[in-house]
Design a protein around this motif. Structure first.
Motif, PDB file in Angstrom:
ATOM      1  N   PRO A 179       1.007  -1.189  -0.053  1.00  0.00           N
ATOM      2  CA  PRO A 179       0.136  -0.068  -0.229  1.00  0.00           C
ATOM      3  C   PRO A 179       1.013   1.262   0.056  1.00  0.00           C
ATOM      4  O   PRO A 179       1.864   1.278   0.574  1.00  0.00           O
ATOM      5  N   GLN A 180       0.325   2.221  -0.698  1.00  0.00           N
ATOM      6  CA  GLN A 180       1.045   3.421  -0.897  1.00  0.00           C
ATOM      7  C   GLN A 180       0.921   4.292   0.393  1.00  0.00           C
ATOM      8  O   GLN A 180      -0.257   4.741   0.447  1.00  0.00           O
ATOM      9  N   GLU A 181       1.651   4.761   1.086  1.00  0.00           N
ATOM     10  CA  GLU A 181       1.453   5.838   2.217  1.00  0.00           C
ATOM     11  C   GLU A 181       0.781   7.258   1.785  1.00  0.00           C
ATOM     12  O   GLU A 181       1.393   7.885   0.843  1.00  0.00           O
ATOM     13  N   LEU A 182      -0.093   7.579   2.149  1.00  0.00           N
ATOM     14  CA  LEU A 182      -0.873   8.844   2.332  1.00  0.00           C
ATOM     15  C   LEU A 182      -0.479   9.815   3.201  1.00  0.00           C
ATOM     16  O   LEU A 182      -0.093  11.177   2.758  1.00  0.00           O
ATOM     17  N   PHE A 183      -0.702   9.590   4.538  1.00  0.00           N
ATOM     18  CA  PHE A 183      -0.102  10.541   5.559  1.00  0.00           C
ATOM     19  C   PHE A 183      -0.094   9.433   6.842  1.00  0.00           C
ATOM     20  O   PHE A 183      -0.547   8.252   7.038  1.00  0.00           O
ATOM     21  N   ARG A 184       0.643  10.255   7.868  1.00  0.00           N
ATOM     22  CA  ARG A 184       0.770   9.537   9.157  1.00  0.00           C
ATOM     23  C   ARG A 184       0.277  10.260  10.100  1.00  0.00           C
ATOM     24  O   ARG A 184       0.175  11.494  10.054  1.00  0.00           O
ATOM     25  N   VAL A 185       0.052   9.681  11.249  1.00  0.00           N
ATOM     26  CA  VAL A 185      -0.347  10.063  12.629  1.00  0.00           C
ATOM     27  C   VAL A 185       0.500   9.606  13.624  1.00  0.00           C
ATOM     28  O   VAL A 185       0.577   8.374  14.034  1.00  0.00           O
ATOM     29  N   ASP A 186       1.290  10.719  14.090  1.00  0.00           N
ATOM     30  CA  ASP A 186       2.344  10.297  14.926  1.00  0.00           C
ATOM     31  C   ASP A 186       2.536  11.461  16.064  1.00  0.00           C
ATOM     32  O   ASP A 186       2.888  12.421  15.864  1.00  0.00           O
ATOM     33  N   PHE A 187       2.304  10.923  17.088  1.00  0.00           N
ATOM     34  CA  PHE A 187       2.584  11.666  18.384  1.00  0.00           C
ATOM     35  C   PHE A 187       3.843  11.372  19.236  1.00  0.00           C
ATOM     36  O   PHE A 187       4.004  10.146  19.204  1.00  0.00           O
ATOM     37  N   PRO A 188       4.661  12.266  19.433  1.00  0.00           N
ATOM     38  CA  PRO A 188       6.180  11.902  19.953  1.00  0.00           C
ATOM     39  C   PRO A 188       5.823  11.070  21.140  1.00  0.00           C
ATOM     40  O   PRO A 188       4.964  11.487  22.128  1.00  0.00           O
ATOM     41  N   GLY A 189       6.604   9.996  21.422  1.00  0.00           N
ATOM     42  CA  GLY A 189       6.650   9.125  22.448  1.00  0.00           C
ATOM     43  C   GLY A 189       5.568   8.149  22.481  1.00  0.00           C
ATOM     44  O   GLY A 189       5.508   7.619  23.489  1.00  0.00           O
ATOM     45  N   LEU A 190       4.707   8.244  21.518  1.00  0.00           N
ATOM     46  CA  LEU A 190       3.435   7.354  21.704  1.00  0.00           C
ATOM     47  C   LEU A 190       3.730   6.517  20.232  1.00  0.00           C
ATOM     48  O   LEU A 190       4.156   6.911  19.256  1.00  0.00           O
ATOM     49  N   GLY A 191       3.004   5.204  20.403  1.00  0.00           N
ATOM     50  CA  GLY A 191       2.852   4.249  19.153  1.00  0.00           C
ATOM     51  C   GLY A 191       2.968   2.876  19.646  1.00  0.00           C
ATOM     52  O   GLY A 191       2.954   2.537  20.807  1.00  0.00           O
ATOM     53  N   TRP A 192       2.858   2.172  18.409  1.00  0.00           N
ATOM     54  CA  TRP A 192       2.823   0.760  18.946  1.00  0.00           C
ATOM     55  C   TRP A 192       3.221  -0.181  17.637  1.00  0.00           C
ATOM     56  O   TRP A 192       2.972   0.300  16.578  1.00  0.00           O
TER      57      TRP A 192
END
Length: 546
Positions: free
Chosen positions: A518-531
């Protein structure tokens, strides 16, 4: 006249007893709400990161779909599976008058869980009183269950945890009532409670089955034991048949989909591993589940359990040395507790060794076992005379009260610590989809609950937790074909779920058909958070057309 007088006195006694328990229940609700208050009045974002796992939002979205006239479905097309019918039935009225994505019914579900915890606490107190005839110990054991930090958090998880605890306690009380005064109606009532417990949470019968073995202790109870087993078995058969009619499978997809993925990925990553090594891995998961449960219970409850277990062992050794056997009435609570412990061990085995998926909320009933342990020990000691029984009651009351106090302190320390901080990115992703994708877009997601709840776009669950069709496609290595069949254009999830990797959750090897990434459209990235790591963002991508 004497008969009328006796009848009138009996009615007055019953009413007085009833009001006493209603007052205790009201007090239990006040305590239950007080220790949960910081979450009960928290804003929606805090609930998403604090206590509500993504799985809870599957229920919430299904409830909205039901009121939209689409039936029991998560995405408007595929029949929803992986849910517990009694909890969904209780949730439905809460969502009747609120639009999709509204926080109000979510908060109402937490109040419902708080009330159910008050019911569970009152039932524990009732069982304790029946065993010991001590109001102080009854209040203490009920309160001890209510304030345990693990119980507090998991009872507010939006899932069926509080409901299952209440029906587990009700079933134990029903079993106790039968042994007090055996009769066919009470056996049938117990069977009915077991069926309701099954509908509250299906694996709860694994816990109760060994405990119901006490019905075999007296030959006169055997026929009623068959009635109880037959009623519970009929409930299991009916539920399996209903699931087969709806989805073509006797087991719900949540029982097999993710465990199948874990087993498949482990085999893929260890191609030379033998069957014995796979079993050894399952055993390791089982042992880790036991260790985790000990940590989640916390030192206060673990110490109380060890104290009561030591008391039971010492009492048993004392009876063996003196060659005195306790009466069945005094030993029955301890036997019932041993049955519950065996059932909880079996539950850990099923979810750990067999499924490799031991979620924390599966094992919250362990707290129920611990809180009943002082009452069972006090009942066993009552056979040693009034002085000994009084001393035992005071000691156990002190231990239980101390445990409750220590847990309240732990609860204060953990008050605002979020359980799922990375889910802030899921919430933000759902809100971003509203603005950045077409209104008629069909989006696939493996962690689909939160995203689906807050966006009007159709979101399809792809890991099979609530979608039997997706689970079958995954197992056939045909997930890509399923996406095309459902006309999905976008994917929104953590890349660990869908990009090629050695992660145990990775689904890429089972897409089939060798599609381009799949081709990336956008990211949702909060600093210090993720999984699964804090640096991992959610990626919204466009699925390839062919």
């Amino acid at each position: 006249m004497r008969g009328l007088r006796r009848g009138g006195l009996a009615i007055l006694g019953w009413m007085r007893d009833g009001w006493r328990w209603l007052a205790l229940g009201a007090g239990a609700f006040v305590l239950s709400a007080a220790v949960r208050w910081n979450w009960l009045h928290a804003h929606f974002g805090a609930l998403v990161t604090g206590v509500l796992p993504d799985d809870a939002f599957y229920y919430f979205e299904i409830a909205h779909r039901v009121w939209a006239g689409q039936g029991v479905t998560f995405d408007g097309t595929a029949p929803a599976t992986g849910l517990h019918l009694l909890w969904l039935g209780l949730l439905l009225p809460l969502f009747a008058f609120h639009p999709a994505g509204s926080p109000a019914p979510v908060v109402a579900s937490l109040w419902l869980a708080t009330a159910l915890m008050a019911v569970a606490s009152t039932l524990v107190a009732r069982i304790t009183w029946k065993w010991t005839k001590r109001w102080d110990l009854a209040v203490a054991t009920g309160a001890c269950l209510t304030v345990n930090p693990w119980v507090v958090r998991e009872s507010l998880n939006g899932l069926e945890t509080a409901l299952a605890l209440a029906f587990l306690a009700a079933s134990v009380l029903g079993l106790l009532r039968y042994t007090e005064s055996p009769s066919r109606p009470r056996a049938m009532a117990l069977a009915g409670l077991l069926v309701l417990t099954l509908l509250a949470r299906s694996d709860a019968l694994v816990i109760l089955a060994p405990a119901c073995g006490v019905l075999l202790l007296r030959r006169a109870w055997w026929r009623d034991a068959a009635v109880v087993a037959g009623g519970a078995g009929a409930g299991v058969a009916a539920l399996s048949l209903l699931n087969w009619v709806r989805t073509g499978a006797f087991l719900q997809s949540s029982a097999t989909a993710v465990p199948w993925l874990f087993h498949a990925n482990w085999s893929r990553l260890h191609p030379e591993a033998s069957a014995a090594q796979a079993h050894e891995h399952g055993w390791d998961v089982f042992l880790r589940a036991l260790d985790s449960t000990e940590v989640f219970l916390g030192e206060p409850l673990v110490h109380l359990l060890l104290l009561c277990a030591a008391g039971l062992v010492v009492t048993g050794v004392g009876h063996a040395v003196s060659r005195r056997s306790p009466s069945l009435d005094s030993a029955l609570p301890a036997a019932l507790l041993v049955g519950l412990a065996a059932g909880l061990l079996a539950l850990h085995f099923v979810h750990g060794y067999v499924r490799w998926l031991p979620r924390p909320w599966y094992f919250v009933p362990c707290a129920l076992l611990v809180c009943l342990a002082p009452a069972a020990l006090a009942r066993l000691w009552q056979g040693g005379g009034a002085a000994r029984a009084s001393l035992a009651g005071v000691l156990l009351l002190g231990a239980t009260t101390l445990t409750m106090g220590r847990d309240l302190e732990r609860l204060r320390v953990q008050w605002d610590v979020p359980s799922y901080p990375w889910q802030a990115e899921m919430l933000a992703t759902g809100l971003a989809l509203v603005e950045r994708l077409p209104a008629d877009a069909v989006v696939g997601a493996f962690n689909a609950g939160i995203i689906a709840y807050v966006t009007p776009q159709t979101v399809v669950n792809l890991d099979g937790v609530v979608n039997e069709d997706a689970a079958r496609a995954l197992k056939r290595h045909a997930l890509w074909a399923y996406m095309r069949e459902r006309h999905m254009e976008y994917l929104a999830d953590y890349p660990a779920m869908w990009r090629p990797s050695e992660f145990i959750h990775c689904t890429w090897p089972y897409w089939g058909g060798s599609p381009p990434l799949p081709q990336e459209l956008f990211r949702v990235d909060f600093p210090g958070l993720g999984w699964p790591s804090p640096s991992d963002p959610i990626v919204v991508a466009r699925l390839p057309e062919s």
